[in-house]
Scaffold this active site. Structure first.
Site, PDB file in Angstrom:
ATOM      1  N   LYS A   1       0.862  -1.184   0.000  1.00 13.93           N
ATOM      2  CA  LYS A   1       0.000   0.000   0.000  1.00 13.93           C
ATOM      3  C   LYS A   1       0.895   1.230   0.000  1.00 13.93           C
ATOM      4  O   LYS A   1       1.827   1.336   0.813  1.00 13.93           O
ATOM      5  CB  LYS A   1      -0.888  -0.035   1.249  1.00 13.93           C
TER       6      LYS A   1
ATOM      7  N   HIS B   1      -0.176   4.437   0.432  1.00 15.22           N
ATOM      8  CA  HIS B   1      -0.734   5.574   1.147  1.00 15.22           C
ATOM      9  C   HIS B   1      -1.133   5.108   2.543  1.00 15.22           C
ATOM     10  O   HIS B   1      -1.031   3.923   2.872  1.00 15.22           O
ATOM     11  CB  HIS B   1      -1.953   6.140   0.394  1.00 15.22           C
TER      12      HIS B   1
END
Length: 216
Positions: free
Chosen positions: A106, A108
């Protein structure tokens, strides 16, 4: 709510059969081997079934050493490890941190591939359904080690007790290569004991023939 009974391999086999998790017949595996049985833990998809599996994992973990964090490899391992953490707390009064990985990092928010409890500096037990070739376990071991964890062991639902790349089983290969214990809730031997008790001699004979050819 009553405390769940201790995990019973034969009761688990019965439930696995009733849910279609375990099937006897003729199945071509990824390895090309034609197996007389097939096990798909992904079909343990209701509360009763998942609870029984988690109870088995929890019971086994209380007999293991260095259980500081439990970890479920994506994707099947995620509900398994979450349910096991609940079973450990409710049945054994032990609160164990748990986590899992993403298939893709991921970029963010908190970022990264790991979710849940921190594994840095911790002894981690990996919980999964079955080790077939050992590739997936090796991948998650690398991820955990890169995050600063020590691998304490691996716990799976089923040990097929058959040869991997050489004369050792996939589980034995992982144990030898990574120098960690690998435990299973049920084994091919348990399935054969069940078939014998039920008097299903046809299915048992096929299991015996398969074991003679590929067993360890």
């Amino acid at each position: 709510m009553s405390t769940p009974a201790q995990f019973n391999p034969q009761a688990f086999i019965e439930l696995a059969l009733s849910r279609g998790v375990l099937k006897f017949g003729e199945f071509t595996l990824k390895s090309g081997r034609v197996s007389p049985y097939f096990f798909n833990a992904g079909l343990l998809n209701d509360g009763e079934a998942l609870s029984l599996l988690a109870q088995g994992y929890a019971d086994k973990l209380t007999q293991c050493k260095n259980v500081e964090v439990i970890f479920g490899p994506a994707y099947k391992g995620i509900p398994f490890v979450a349910a096991t953490a609940v079973a450990l707390s409710q049945t054994h009064g032990v609160s164990v941190p748990w986590g899992f990985n993403r298939k893709e990092a991921k970029d963010h928010g908190e970022g990264g591939v790991l979710v849940g409890a921190s594994v840095e500096g911790k002894k981690v037990w990996i919980i999964d359904d079955v080790i077939t070739a050992g590739t997936a376990i090796r991948e998650v071991v690398t991820i955990l080690k890169n995050a600063g964890a020590t691998i304490a062991g691996v716990l799976v639902a089923l040990d097929r007790e058959e040869k991997g790349q050489g004369d050792l089983s996939a589980i034995q290969e992982v144990q030898k290569e990574l120098e960690i214990p690998v435990h299973a809730l049920i084994t091919m031997s348990d399935l054969m004991v069940y078939l014998d008790a039920k008097g299903d001699q046809d299915a048992l004979a096929k299991m015996q023939a398969y074991r003679k050819k590929y067993g360890v």
